[in-house]
Design a protein around this motif. Structure first.
Motif, short mmCIF file in Angstrom:
data_model
loop_
_atom_site.label_atom_id
_atom_site.label_comp_id
_atom_site.label_asym_id
_atom_site.label_seq_id
_atom_site.Cartn_x
_atom_site.Cartn_y
_atom_site.Cartn_z
N ILE A 31 35.61 164.33 -19.01
CA ILE A 31 35.68 162.99 -19.61
C ILE A 31 37.15 162.57 -19.68
O ILE A 31 38.01 163.36 -20.06
N LYS A 32 37.44 161.35 -19.28
CA LYS A 32 38.84 160.88 -19.23
C LYS A 32 39.23 160.07 -20.47
O LYS A 32 40.41 159.93 -20.79
N THR A 33 38.24 159.48 -21.13
CA THR A 33 38.51 158.71 -22.35
C THR A 33 37.52 159.13 -23.42
O THR A 33 36.31 159.07 -23.20
N LEU A 34 38.06 159.55 -24.56
CA LEU A 34 37.20 159.96 -25.67
C LEU A 34 37.53 159.12 -26.90
O LEU A 34 38.66 159.15 -27.39
N GLY A 35 36.55 158.37 -27.37
CA GLY A 35 36.73 157.60 -28.60
C GLY A 35 35.98 158.26 -29.74
O GLY A 35 34.79 158.56 -29.62
N PHE A 36 36.69 158.51 -30.83
CA PHE A 36 36.04 158.97 -32.06
C PHE A 36 35.53 157.73 -32.80
O PHE A 36 36.27 156.74 -32.94
N SER A 37 34.32 157.82 -33.27
CA SER A 37 33.73 156.66 -33.98
C SER A 37 32.84 157.21 -35.09
O SER A 37 31.63 157.02 -35.07
N ASP A 38 33.47 157.90 -36.02
CA ASP A 38 32.66 158.51 -37.08
C ASP A 38 32.07 157.44 -37.99
O ASP A 38 32.55 156.30 -38.02
N HIS A 39 31.04 157.81 -38.72
CA HIS A 39 30.40 156.89 -39.66
C HIS A 39 31.45 156.42 -40.66
O HIS A 39 32.04 157.23 -41.39
N SER A 40 31.63 155.13 -40.68
CA SER A 40 32.77 154.53 -41.39
C SER A 40 32.68 154.69 -42.91
O SER A 40 31.59 154.61 -43.48
N PRO A 41 33.84 154.85 -43.54
CA PRO A 41 33.83 154.68 -45.00
C PRO A 41 33.49 153.22 -45.31
O PRO A 41 33.73 152.34 -44.50
N TYR A 42 32.89 152.99 -46.45
CA TYR A 42 32.54 151.62 -46.84
C TYR A 42 33.01 151.37 -48.26
O TYR A 42 32.84 152.23 -49.13
N LEU A 43 33.60 150.22 -48.46
CA LEU A 43 34.04 149.86 -49.81
C LEU A 43 32.92 149.06 -50.47
O LEU A 43 32.81 147.85 -50.30
N PHE A 44 32.08 149.75 -51.18
CA PHE A 44 30.95 149.08 -51.85
C PHE A 44 31.45 148.36 -53.09
O PHE A 44 32.32 148.87 -53.81
N PRO A 45 30.91 147.17 -53.35
CA PRO A 45 31.38 146.40 -54.51
C PRO A 45 30.95 147.03 -55.83
O PRO A 45 30.03 147.86 -55.87
N GLU A 46 31.62 146.61 -56.88
CA GLU A 46 31.38 147.21 -58.19
C GLU A 46 29.94 147.07 -58.68
O GLU A 46 29.44 147.92 -59.40
N GLU A 47 29.27 146.00 -58.23
CA GLU A 47 27.89 145.79 -58.70
C GLU A 47 26.98 146.94 -58.27
O GLU A 47 25.89 147.10 -58.81
N PHE A 48 27.40 147.75 -57.29
CA PHE A 48 26.59 148.90 -56.87
C PHE A 48 26.88 150.14 -57.72
O PHE A 48 26.39 151.24 -57.41
N GLY A 49 27.71 149.96 -58.72
CA GLY A 49 28.00 151.08 -59.62
C GLY A 49 28.67 152.20 -58.85
O GLY A 49 29.50 151.97 -57.99
N PHE A 116 20.89 150.17 -41.42
CA PHE A 116 20.18 149.62 -42.58
C PHE A 116 20.06 148.11 -42.45
O PHE A 116 20.89 147.47 -41.80
N ILE A 117 19.08 147.55 -43.12
CA ILE A 117 19.15 146.12 -43.34
C ILE A 117 19.60 145.91 -44.79
O ILE A 117 19.42 146.77 -45.65
N ARG A 118 20.21 144.76 -45.02
CA ARG A 118 20.84 144.39 -46.30
C ARG A 118 22.02 145.30 -46.59
O ARG A 118 22.59 145.88 -45.66
N ASN A 119 22.39 145.45 -47.83
CA ASN A 119 23.69 146.06 -48.15
C ASN A 119 23.64 147.56 -48.45
O ASN A 119 24.48 148.06 -49.16
N GLU A 120 22.68 148.22 -47.94
CA GLU A 120 22.48 149.66 -48.13
C GLU A 120 22.10 150.01 -49.55
O GLU A 120 21.14 150.72 -49.78
N ALA A 121 22.86 149.52 -50.51
CA ALA A 121 22.57 149.88 -51.91
C ALA A 121 21.83 148.76 -52.64
O ALA A 121 21.46 148.92 -53.80
N ASP A 122 21.62 147.64 -51.97
CA ASP A 122 20.88 146.53 -52.59
C ASP A 122 19.43 146.89 -52.79
O ASP A 122 18.88 147.71 -52.06
N GLU A 123 18.82 146.16 -53.70
CA GLU A 123 17.39 146.29 -53.85
C GLU A 123 16.73 145.80 -52.55
O GLU A 123 17.13 144.77 -52.01
N GLY A 124 15.81 146.54 -52.03
CA GLY A 124 15.13 146.10 -50.80
C GLY A 124 15.82 146.55 -49.53
O GLY A 124 15.32 146.31 -48.44
#
Ligand SMILES: [Zn+2]
Ligand SMILES: [Zn+2]
Length: 258
Positions: A31-49, A116-124
């Motif tokens: 392989i001549k080009t290798l991109g790392f693309s790990d599952h990203s950190p996410y800054l969840f808003p405060e409403e998600f506790g 996921f659909i919606r905000n991962e931590a949202d209801e639904g």
């Protein structure tokens, strides 16, 4: 296979091997080009506790990730091109802040992986595989993918067929045609995912790739390596996937990071 932009690391809690082992395996595989693309950190808003997302690295791990990959990039210069990106979902409530955090932290490229659909931590909020009969959610997931393609923020779309919907083939094809049309119009590749292919998951979904072939959307292959060995076996798996899905007249493309 000369380039793979879909590579994870153990920071996501469900991948094995060291960063170095991925690079060494890629070199060994030619392989001549290798991109790392790990599952990203996410800054969840405060409403998600204190919501805890178990399948991604944590924000405080980002500097170490970027540092480790860029050190390997320098060390292996001349043997292989190494890049540092992330795979992430589009969550309306937290994307903008997260995007800035990632870019400021040195992330070069984004793959959309809309697990996921919606905000991962949202209801639904539900994983994309949980509601295979739900037209409304399928349409919602598709809308998000189309919006992300049109945003120009994503290098490519990982497993664009990750939403599991099996209630109606005609409706399925009509719906995913919107993804394929947008990808063609915006020239954003859609990924045939080798992890799903090798693991015989519900994706890659032949119906999806039939539509992609009819429309002429750009297509790329991604290993989605969660283990360095997946890179060693990538050539064979890619050849098999091309045999299986190539019959749909797919337009395979190659991409380089600018
Ligand atoms: Zn993963
Ligand atoms: Zn994924």
């Amino acid at each position: 296979m000369t380039a793979n932009y879909h590579t994870h690391t153990k920071r996501c809690n469900h991948a094995g091997g060291t960063d170095r082992e991925y690079v060494e395996a890629a070199v060994a595989a030619g392989i001549k080009t290798l991109g790392f693309s790990d599952h990203s950190p996410y800054l969840f808003p405060e409403e998600f506790g204190n919501y805890y997302s178990s399948f991604r690295m944590h924000p405080q791990e980002l500097p170490g990730y970027v540092q480790s990959v860029t050190a390997l990039r320098d060390e292996f210069k001349g043997k292989i091109d190494v890049h540092v990106g992330v795979e992430l979902e589009y969550y309306p409530k937290c994307f903008d802040k997260t995007e800035k955090f990632l870019k400021d932290g040195g992330i070069e490229y984004f793959l959309l992986g809309q697990h996921f659909i919606r905000n991962e931590a949202d209801e639904g909020a539900t994983p994309a595989s949980w509601t295979p009969q739900d037209r409304e959610r399928f349409v919602e997931h598709t809308d998000t993918t189309v919006k992300c393609i049109e945003s120009g923020k994503f290098f490519y779309i990982a497993h664009p067929d990750v939403f599991k919907f099996d209630a109606d083939d005609v409706f399925y094809k009509e719906t995913v045609a919107r993804i394929c049309e947008a990808a063609k119009k915006c020239d954003v590749p859609l990924e045939i995912n080798l992890l799903g292919f090798r693991g015989k998951r519900y994706y890659p979904n032949p119906l999806f790739w039939q539509v992609a072939g009819e429309i002429g959307a750009p297509v790329i292959i991604g290993v989605d390596a969660h283990d360095p060995r997946a890179l060693l076996e990538a050539d064979d798996a890619a050849a098999e996937a091309v045999r299986e899905f190539g019959k749909f007249g797919l337009k395979f493309v190659e991409r380089e990071l600018g």
